[in-house]
Design a protein around this motif. Structure first.
Motif, PDB file in Angstrom:
ATOM      1  N   GLY A  68      27.422   2.382  20.875  1.00 45.23           N
ATOM      2  CA  GLY A  68      28.437   2.535  22.109  1.00 45.23           C
ATOM      3  C   GLY A  68      27.823   2.153  23.237  1.00 45.23           C
ATOM      4  O   GLY A  68      26.812   1.214  23.301  1.00 45.23           O
ATOM      5  N   GLY A  69      28.509   2.460  24.362  1.00 42.91           N
ATOM      6  CA  GLY A  69      28.102   1.746  25.772  1.00 42.91           C
ATOM      7  C   GLY A  69      26.895   2.333  26.272  1.00 42.91           C
ATOM      8  O   GLY A  69      26.237   1.623  26.855  1.00 42.91           O
ATOM      9  N   THR A  70      26.546   3.548  26.054  1.00 41.77           N
ATOM     10  CA  THR A  70      25.023   3.968  26.261  1.00 41.77           C
ATOM     11  C   THR A  70      23.921   3.233  25.748  1.00 41.77           C
ATOM     12  O   THR A  70      22.928   2.884  26.446  1.00 41.77           O
ATOM     13  CB  THR A  70      24.996   5.641  26.116  1.00 41.77           C
ATOM     14  N   GLU A  71      24.134   3.204  24.603  1.00 42.27           N
ATOM     15  CA  GLU A  71      22.939   2.221  23.813  1.00 42.27           C
ATOM     16  C   GLU A  71      22.809   0.817  24.312  1.00 42.27           C
ATOM     17  O   GLU A  71      21.828   0.300  24.395  1.00 42.27           O
ATOM     18  CB  GLU A  71      23.083   2.287  22.252  1.00 42.27           C
ATOM     19  N   ARG A 206      34.778   6.281  17.802  1.00 44.71           N
ATOM     20  CA  ARG A 206      33.572   6.476  18.506  1.00 44.71           C
ATOM     21  C   ARG A 206      32.403   5.925  17.645  1.00 44.71           C
ATOM     22  O   ARG A 206      32.668   5.892  16.409  1.00 44.71           O
ATOM     23  CB  ARG A 206      33.405   7.980  18.798  1.00 44.71           C
ATOM     24  N   GLY A 207      31.322   5.726  18.103  1.00 48.42           N
ATOM     25  CA  GLY A 207      30.198   5.411  17.522  1.00 48.42           C
ATOM     26  C   GLY A 207      29.921   3.913  17.241  1.00 48.42           C
ATOM     27  O   GLY A 207      28.894   3.544  16.305  1.00 48.42           O
ATOM     28  N   ALA A 208      30.920   3.158  17.898  1.00 49.76           N
ATOM     29  CA  ALA A 208      30.647   1.385  17.714  1.00 49.76           C
ATOM     30  C   ALA A 208      30.647   0.974  19.204  1.00 49.76           C
ATOM     31  O   ALA A 208      31.523   1.329  20.153  1.00 49.76           O
ATOM     32  CB  ALA A 208      31.708   0.972  17.137  1.00 49.76           C
ATOM     33  N   GLY A 209      29.778   0.016  19.817  1.00 51.22           N
ATOM     34  CA  GLY A 209      29.796  -0.875  20.874  1.00 51.22           C
ATOM     35  C   GLY A 209      29.224  -2.032  20.577  1.00 51.22           C
ATOM     36  O   GLY A 209      28.774  -2.310  19.553  1.00 51.22           O
ATOM     37  N   GLU A 237      23.900  -0.946   9.772  1.00 54.50           N
ATOM     38  CA  GLU A 237      25.222  -1.075  10.920  1.00 54.50           C
ATOM     39  C   GLU A 237      26.437  -0.316  10.218  1.00 54.50           C
ATOM     40  O   GLU A 237      26.679   0.194   9.169  1.00 54.50           O
ATOM     41  CB  GLU A 237      25.706  -2.383  10.722  1.00 54.50           C
ATOM     42  N   ASN A 238      27.250   0.306  11.366  1.00 53.02           N
ATOM     43  CA  ASN A 238      28.217   1.367  11.205  1.00 53.02           C
ATOM     44  C   ASN A 238      29.523   0.293  10.867  1.00 53.02           C
ATOM     45  O   ASN A 238      30.490   0.046  11.600  1.00 53.02           O
ATOM     46  CB  ASN A 238      28.462   2.002  12.504  1.00 53.02           C
ATOM     47  N   VAL A 239      29.554  -0.139   9.578  1.00 56.82           N
ATOM     48  CA  VAL A 239      30.647  -1.051   9.114  1.00 56.82           C
ATOM     49  C   VAL A 239      32.181  -0.612   9.547  1.00 56.82           C
ATOM     50  O   VAL A 239      33.014  -1.292   9.886  1.00 56.82           O
ATOM     51  CB  VAL A 239      30.391  -1.549   7.787  1.00 56.82           C
ATOM     52  N   PRO A 240      32.390   0.721   8.983  1.00 58.31           N
ATOM     53  CA  PRO A 240      33.723   0.994   9.399  1.00 58.31           C
ATOM     54  C   PRO A 240      33.888   0.845  10.677  1.00 58.31           C
ATOM     55  O   PRO A 240      35.277   0.730  11.170  1.00 58.31           O
ATOM     56  CB  PRO A 240      33.946   2.378   8.842  1.00 58.31           C
ATOM     57  N   GLY A 241      33.029   1.679  11.638  1.00 57.33           N
ATOM     58  CA  GLY A 241      33.325   1.718  13.162  1.00 57.33           C
ATOM     59  C   GLY A 241      33.386   0.200  13.670  1.00 57.33           C
ATOM     60  O   GLY A 241      34.341   0.011  14.637  1.00 57.33           O
ATOM     61  N   ILE A 242      32.589  -0.779  13.197  1.00 58.88           N
ATOM     62  CA  ILE A 242      32.644  -1.942  13.734  1.00 58.88           C
ATOM     63  C   ILE A 242      34.142  -2.630  13.396  1.00 58.88           C
ATOM     64  O   ILE A 242      34.352  -3.332  14.280  1.00 58.88           O
ATOM     65  CB  ILE A 242      31.411  -2.837  13.276  1.00 58.88           C
ATOM     66  N   VAL A 243      34.356  -2.447  12.151  1.00 61.60           N
ATOM     67  CA  VAL A 243      35.732  -3.055  11.676  1.00 61.60           C
ATOM     68  C   VAL A 243      36.947  -2.445  12.629  1.00 61.60           C
ATOM     69  O   VAL A 243      37.681  -3.228  13.071  1.00 61.60           O
ATOM     70  CB  VAL A 243      36.161  -2.706  10.423  1.00 61.60           C
ATOM     71  N   GLY A 244      36.834  -1.092  12.821  1.00 65.04           N
ATOM     72  CA  GLY A 244      37.834  -0.330  13.681  1.00 65.04           C
ATOM     73  C   GLY A 244      37.755  -0.949  15.163  1.00 65.04           C
ATOM     74  O   GLY A 244      38.544  -1.207  15.777  1.00 65.04           O
ATOM     75  N   PHE A 245      36.357  -1.321  15.430  1.00 61.11           N
ATOM     76  CA  PHE A 245      36.397  -1.740  16.888  1.00 61.11           C
ATOM     77  C   PHE A 245      37.011  -3.235  16.893  1.00 61.11           C
ATOM     78  O   PHE A 245      37.707  -3.408  17.907  1.00 61.11           O
ATOM     79  CB  PHE A 245      34.744  -1.965  16.912  1.00 61.11           C
TER      80      PHE A 245
END
Length: 381
Positions: A68-71, A206-209, A237-245
């Protein structure tokens, strides 16, 4: 229920929810695994990276996925400072950055770096001239946010970036968490070296940036381990989150211009209401072009912002005070103090942030609720 806290997080698109669920259920392999499930997951990761790079008009190998943005902000600022500290120990940022940038610079100050905090004017805008005049021979990093997450002022990123291109010893980082998907963002054209973005601000999960890292820029990683993301961000890698992103990014960019026009109209409508409610004071520039289309910020001097927010909840209306990361703190807004606001005004700041799916009627309902809430709270002071 009326939700006006889109700067904190946005409700995900239904299509994004479906995509994330499908990946979690059917494509749960680790993209680092060498078997078929792992290779399938890696292909999905590659496809998402290609899509986002195309939307940002960058190269896929310049996209680093994060949580995400903070990281992303931490990786950009800390990673650059640790990698290029030999160039110089002087850093430049602004006094109104998001906590994930501002407090990282404070950490670096304690570690021996010298930081110049450029002050904004009374509308929350930092002049490009002030930033550029702060550059010294030992400056190695400048970090300026694109849209202020609290009051919504747009900073002159293109002007700063193009000027800094004349001095390649100085890296330029931009926190674009509140601007991507809302207003034009062109990292390559504007001379940006590092740029942060987050999925859940554009109706993704949430959880993807991501961190855009211009080719040729080296960073010291802040997470050590398996060497994923080109060695810059270890961890599966957060594959579901990245695909959603990626899906949310595409959907948002397809309607960005239309959505921005609609939000600008809603913003003007709400600002007109605020100017007609005695006891409310608008924070920001009166020039629409200086402000992000999805944020309106104002103060109710004499009334604690947290009290106002909770009182509006009685109407099933949800707004916020400042950054969601610090909204629970019972102290004046650092951003408003930097603008020159007094303690009363800085302690009573309120932020309304919306989407293009809101309607003029909902804005009117919000304004009526704010006026009645203000009158009610005044009676109990």
């Amino acid at each position: 229920m009326l939700y006006f806290d889109h700067c904190a997080t946005t409700p995900p698109y239904e299509e994004v929810i479906e995509a994330v669920g499908e990946v979690m259920g059917k494509h749960y392999g680790n993209p680092s695994s060498i078997h078929k499930l792992g290779i399938d997951a890696e292909r999905m990761l590659t496809k998402a990276r290609d899509l986002i790079a195309r939307l940002l008009q960058t190269s896929p190998d310049e996209i680093v996925f994060t949580s995400g943005g903070t990281e992303s902000n931490n990786l950009a600022v800390l990673g650059a400072a640790l990698q290029y500290g030999a160039r110089g120990k002087h850093l430049i940022t602004t006094a109104i950055e998001h906590a994930s940038v501002y407090e990282t610079f404070q950490y670096l100050e304690r570690a021996g770096y010298e930081v110049t905090y450029v002050m904004p004017d009374g509308t929350g805008k930092v002049s490009a001239q002030s930033v550029l005049e702060a550059v010294r021979d030992d400056t190695m990093l400048v970090s300026v946010m694109h849209v202020n997450n609290e009051i919504g002022t747009i900073q002159p990123i293109e002007q700063i970036g193009r000027a800094l291109q004349q001095n390649r010893r100085v890296l330029f980082h931009v926190d674009a968490v509140q601007s991507v998907g809302k207003i034009p963002v062109h990292p390559k054209q504007w001379g940006i070296d590092l740029l942060s973005a987050s999925a859940h601000k554009i109706r993704g999960p949430r959880g993807a940036g991501l961190l855009y890292r211009r080719n040729g820029i080296q960073l010291q990683p802040v997470l050590i381990g398996g060497g994923q993301e080109g060695g810059l961000r270890s961890g599966t890698e957060n594959v579901p989150g990245i695909v959603g992103f990626a899906k949310a990014f595409r959907m948002t960019m397809e309607r960005r211009e239309e959505a921005a026009d609609r939000m600008a109209g809603l913003r003007s409508r709400l600002l007109s209401h605020i100017n007609n409610i005695s006891g409310l004071v608008y924070n920001g520039s009166e020039r629409q072009t200086d402000m992000a289309p999805h944020i309106v910020h104002f103060s109710a001097p004499g009334i604690k912002s947290e009290v106002f927010v909770h009182a509006l909840e009685e109407h099933d209306i949800y707004i916020s005070t400042k950054s969601a990361c610090s909204s629970g703190e019972d102290r004046p807004s650092r951003v408003l103090l930097a603008l020159g606001a007094d303690h009363s005004r800085a302690s009573s700041g309120l932020r309304v942030s919306f989407s293009a799916d809101h309607t003029p009627e909902q804005i009117d309902k919000l304004a009526l609720a704010m006026e009645s809430t203000l009158q009610q709270l005044r009676r109990y002071r």
